[in-house]
Write an enzyme that holds these catalytic residues in place. Structure first.
Site, PDB file in Angstrom:
ATOM      1  N   GLY A  45      79.495  26.824 -68.224  1.00  0.00           N
ATOM      2  CA  GLY A  45      78.633  26.224 -69.017  1.00  0.00           C
ATOM      3  C   GLY A  45      79.011  26.006 -70.412  1.00  0.00           C
ATOM      4  CB  THR A  46      79.413  28.972 -72.749  1.00  0.00           C
ATOM      5  OG1 THR A  46      78.150  29.397 -72.601  1.00  0.00           O
ATOM      6  CG2 THR A  46      80.038  29.180 -74.210  1.00  0.00           C
ATOM      7  CG  ASN A  55      68.208  27.026 -72.322  1.00  0.00           C
ATOM      8  OD1 ASN A  55      68.324  26.018 -73.111  1.00  0.00           O
ATOM      9  ND2 ASN A  55      68.321  28.503 -72.625  1.00  0.00           N
ATOM     10  CB  SER A  82      76.860  26.519 -65.737  1.00  0.00           C
ATOM     11  OG  SER A  82      77.270  27.965 -65.453  1.00  0.00           O
ATOM     12  CB  ALA A  83      79.495  27.546 -60.684  1.00  0.00           C
ATOM     13  CG  HIS A  84      75.930  31.516 -63.856  1.00  0.00           C
ATOM     14  ND1 HIS A  84      74.799  31.911 -64.186  1.00  0.00           N
ATOM     15  CD2 HIS A  84      76.757  30.719 -64.920  1.00  0.00           C
ATOM     16  CE1 HIS A  84      74.952  31.870 -65.462  1.00  0.00           C
ATOM     17  NE2 HIS A  84      75.955  31.125 -66.044  1.00  0.00           N
ATOM     18  CB  CYS A 115      73.057  32.673 -72.837  1.00  0.00           C
ATOM     19  SG  CYS A 115      73.104  32.546 -71.115  1.00  0.00           S
TER      20      CYS A 115
HETATM   21  C1  LIG Z   1      71.303  24.774 -70.888  1.00  0.00           C
HETATM   22  C2  LIG Z   1      72.311  25.907 -70.749  1.00  0.00           C
HETATM   23  N1  LIG Z   1      73.521  25.484 -71.296  1.00  0.00           N
HETATM   24  C3  LIG Z   1      74.487  26.282 -71.176  1.00  0.00           C
HETATM   25  C4  LIG Z   1      74.625  27.493 -70.772  1.00  0.00           C
HETATM   26  C5  LIG Z   1      75.815  28.112 -70.608  1.00  0.00           C
HETATM   27  O1  LIG Z   1      76.549  28.364 -69.304  1.00  0.00           O
HETATM   28  P1  LIG Z   1      77.179  29.547 -68.987  1.00  0.00           P
HETATM   29  O2  LIG Z   1      76.238  30.707 -68.504  1.00  0.00           O
HETATM   30  O3  LIG Z   1      78.038  29.139 -67.470  1.00  0.00           O
HETATM   31  O4  LIG Z   1      78.240  29.876 -70.030  1.00  0.00           O
HETATM   32  C6  LIG Z   1      73.334  27.882 -70.126  1.00  0.00           C
HETATM   33  C7  LIG Z   1      73.210  29.030 -69.410  1.00  0.00           C
HETATM   34  O5  LIG Z   1      73.019  30.014 -69.944  1.00  0.00           O
HETATM   35  C8  LIG Z   1      72.107  27.029 -70.192  1.00  0.00           C
HETATM   36  O6  LIG Z   1      70.865  27.294 -69.743  1.00  0.00           O
END
Ligand SMILES: Cc1ncc(COP(=O)(O)O)c(C=O)c1O
Ligand SMILES: Cc1ncc(COP(=O)(O)O)c(C=O)c1O
Lengths: 128, 408, 408, 128
Positions: free
Chosen positions: B74-75, B154, B208-210, B334
């Protein structure tokens, strides 16, 4: 502090530490206290308050209140254990290191919690 | 540590991989291990699997397969969306609109752009944690290139008015405006509420898959046909020139399998999560005083609850719960600073004490009623114990007593 | 298609995951599934696993664990190394030195920098496919920021004089020069020949998991302490601020396990690969005329053979072999143009026909003697069949006849 | 062309296609040819040469040589099959589409191979 550092830190908490966090000793106010100290960590806002009941130069009872991150709570708990029953003179000689030893060490980024506890002890003793 | 019982209530940080997803992925490690860019049989097998997964991920959000770019998470999706679009436009325009409650990745990307000369407007989310479309309208400038507002937050789960913002963008386009794009970070929303890119009206959407029972290390960006962006990871022709690098076939296959399951089981899962979450919140209200629920409770993801416990601080509560086998989080898992109060909770106008005392409980499909009962048994005890230590507690009581006296 | 027998000779494109590596990774999907940034037990478990893997990957190249940044693959490692260092320096200097035989990812990254105003010097690799350190010396300018020369080439396997180039860099530093960095792409070399970052003397080194029997979707960059680079994927504090995004724990764990096995079994594996490769090359020489071996045969990775078959063209040979169950590649599996002759083979000074007819055979630990025998049986037949079609063949013969006549 | 596209293309090769690639029909020179055509694709350098033996307006024999990517080889092979035994007139009417139909289709990016084959056929017929 980044969260991953918190994780690293949490990894290194000792069993003694966890025990004190789960079961804090001597928590709360002390009704018949005759000495009180309170200090606040300006960086993170953590706060520790220590109540002592001193009789004939000996700490008969000690209690604490704390707000803040786990090391601050734990240092409060351990501190009261260490000083209870000791002479004020002995308590005055207590150092950050003694505290750290008693709780099985702290990661460097959390050692200020021990410093706060010692400062609070000094303040309480000074208020006798 | 209580080893006998573990209750994972941190599904917004990451989810366990569904065993069916593991099963779908497994052949792609040792047997169907080809590089999807290879011409031979092994490569074709991998390529076909990647394309099947692409169709599944597309189906989850109502997109076309060729609008999906696979990435590492997702990042990276947020990086490609925001930096990619902004770099493509940087010749002519340098203003972007975002919100104060974005995920730390979007926050960080926007900060970086800010440092390199972009003007950033950060919209407020008010006490409810919901951005107002009217604020977007007011913030629009002639040189606005991108609006990036998340679909669901989130930390507090609030759902943002994406369709209304998209309507604004459409209005602007109808007036002849070009080069105004709309991105939404749907990382938390996907798999939890129904999404359709045409209904939403966004041009880019991050996944984001996870977060949906697939492994960490895979993600995707929906890029609507016609949106121009500058590739961030360069030096290869993969993913239609939008993302260089050998495709992570097993992770992509897993993502596809998980997207399919999420689509098929979404209603069931969200009902399940919501039932547990609501039961949990009712229990907390019943058993613990001095709590504040964060975020608009009527406009939230079904699986998430964010509660500030007064007088105590998040890290201590989190670790104390962890010692009882209960996994929760404080702020975003995160997120960056954390001994600093959560910026999202602060954005709701809460004071430092409430922000530091905010805990996120996020439920998932494998949680049970018993999990909730266990937490409702442990949590009040732990909160009470920590509050018994707290000087803030006493001061508040003292103040109330004084107030009570004053009222007489 | 002959379904009964499959011989995979494309280990430079990607490798099957070692079952022991799958076993090591498996618990991290469903049980130890925590986010390595989470504070609780699940997070700590993941964090500890990531750090164990980091030590293993570091050990493979003689680095310290905190000099390893985990990424999504080799392409991302090259992006972070080259763009990261160049962006950090772009205030003062804008020249970089690379070679004509780099992987398409490095080529693409350098092209991009070239477009944004960087001066790029591309060193020749001569007929042997080996860059000369003296050419690096000659190319050095006062404003050179980075030298990026691969450790071993992915198409022809030639090993480059990294230590000599590093010695040059050290000389320059001894003369008081700062801000000159040396990156090497070791994606093909790692796990195949012993590597030690201090012996090599490089400042940055790229790795990719899927070339050493770990899954696709993981990679790493060695960043020597003191090297400043600008993070490319931003918006999170993971990987010591060098790479934002939730760590792909299972992939990283697998990478670590594979790095450990690679270190322990390297000697054995490379002997095995080399034995098969040498047997194969002897067989080709014996049974097929009009072939040209590409790249210095004395200074090559042990597992790789690149051969140009005259008069015919790579894609046809590749697909014909594929129909017999044999997987090979033409050019780099991740390369860009391919109906254009391979730029690497062209860089050796070969003409278009030889470049188009170049095929890479790359062996791996699961290949057997029988595999080689099978290929040595099929390949001559296929080459012969294709040559029977080729007009080039006739012309050559015709020319030779004429020459023969002329000589009389 | 990016390699991944090649993979996509390879995915779509028909069984007929693969069969012709593995077993090209009528490959080689034709000793008693009385018509020859040769064309080169300027884009990729692919080359096709067609030999015909024409008797009384009928193509009695056809052979081909080809250099280049698989569709070019296969188109050569299929072309010879299609024209053998036909009248020159029939052969003249043969189109790219007929060829594509016979080999089970080609991805659009490879259809130029069929065009090359038809051009070569026309050139050979013109040389009679
Ligand atoms: C709203 C949101 N955007 C982006 C991310 C980032 O995704 P990733 O953990 O796959 O880098 C997260 C997860 O932490 C999230 O909750
Ligand atoms: C020398 C070299 N560098 C970089 C790469 C790219 O690595 P990845 O496939 O992990 O993106 C490869 C693999 O294709 C390679 O062979």
């Amino acid at each position: 502090m980044p969260l991953w550092l918190l994780t690293l830190i949490a990894l290194t908490y000792s069993e003694a530490f966890k025990d004190h966090l789960a079961n804090p000793r001597n928590a709360g106010e002390l009704a018949n206290a005759n000495a009180v100290g309170e200090e606040t960590n300006p960086v993170c806002g953590d706060r520790l308050r220590l109540y002592l009941q001193v009789k004939a130069g000996r700490i008969e009872a000690a209690r604490f209140l704390a707000y803040g991150c786990p090391p601050t709570l734990v240092c409060g708990s351990i501190l009261t254990e260490l000083i209870k029953g000791r002479s004020v003179e002995e308590a005055t000689r207590l150092t950050r290191k003694d505290l750290l030893a008693a709780l099985g060490g702290l990661p460097s980024r959390k050692q200020h919690a021990a410093a706060l506890a010692i400062e609070t002890l000094r303040a309480a003793i000074a208020s006798v | 540590m209580n080893d006998s019982r573990k209750v994972y209530l941190d599904h917004s940080a990451t989810t366990p991989v569904d065993p069916r997803v593991v099963a779908a992925m497994l052949p792609y490690f040792t047997q169907k291990f080809g590089n999807a860019s290879s011409v031979h049989f092994f490569g074709q097998e991998a390529r076909a699997a990647v394309d099947r997964a692409r169709r599944e991920v597309a189906a989850l959000i109502g997109a076309r397969a060729n609008e999906i770019v696979f990435l590492s998470g997702g990042t990276e999706a947020n990086n490609l969306a925001i930096r990619g679009v902004c770099e493509a436009a940087s010749g002519h325009s340098r203003h972007l609109i975002t919100s104060t409650i974005e995920h730390s990745s979007v926050r960080g990307i926007c900060e970086g752009l800010g440092k390199s000369g972009w003007e950033i407007t950060r919209l407020p989310a008010y006490e409810e944690g919901v951005v107002q479309a009217e604020d977007v309208r007011a913030a629009l400038r002639p040189n606005t290139v991108l609006i990036s507002v998340m679909l669901a937050n989130n930390e507090i789960g609030t759902i943002q008015p994406i369709e209304e913002i998209a309507a604004l963008v459409r209005e602007e386009r109808a007036r002849g405006r070009r080069q105004l794009w709309f991105h939404t970070d749907a990382v938390q929303a996907a798999g939890r509420i129904p999404l359709h890119v045409d209904t939403l009206g966004c041009d880019l959407l991050s996944l984001s898959a996870h977060k949906l029972y697939a492994p960490k290390g895979a993600g995707a960006l929906f890029v609507r046909r016609g949106v121009r962006l500058v590739s961030q990871n360069v030096g290869g022709h993969q993913e239609r020139e939008k993302r260089a690098g050998t495709e992570g076939v097993p992770g992509i296959v897993a993502f596809g399998a998980a997207a399919k399951l999420a689509r098929e089981e979404m209603a069931e899962r969200s009902q399940h999560d919501q039932r547990l979450r609501d039961r949990f919140e009712a229990g907390v209200t019943e058993r613990i005083g001095n709590v504040v629920f964060n975020g608009d409770r009527g406009r939230r993801l079904p699986h998430l609850s964010n509660i500030s416990f007064r007088f105590i601080e998040g890290e201590g509560l989190l670790i104390s719960l962890d010692l009882q086998g209960i996994a929760v989080s404080t702020g975003s898992a995160c997120s960056s600073g954390t001994l600093e109060p959560s910026p999202v909770i602060r954005a709701l106008g809460r004071n430092d004490e409430l922000a530091r005392g905010a805990i996120r409980f996020s439920f998932g499909k494998d949680n049970t009623e018993q999990d909730v009962e266990y937490v409702l048994e442990v949590l009040p005890r732990v909160v009470e114990k920590l509050r018994a230590l707290s000087p803030l507690n006493r001061e508040e009581m003292g103040r109330r007593d004084l107030e009570a006296i004053g009222q007489n």
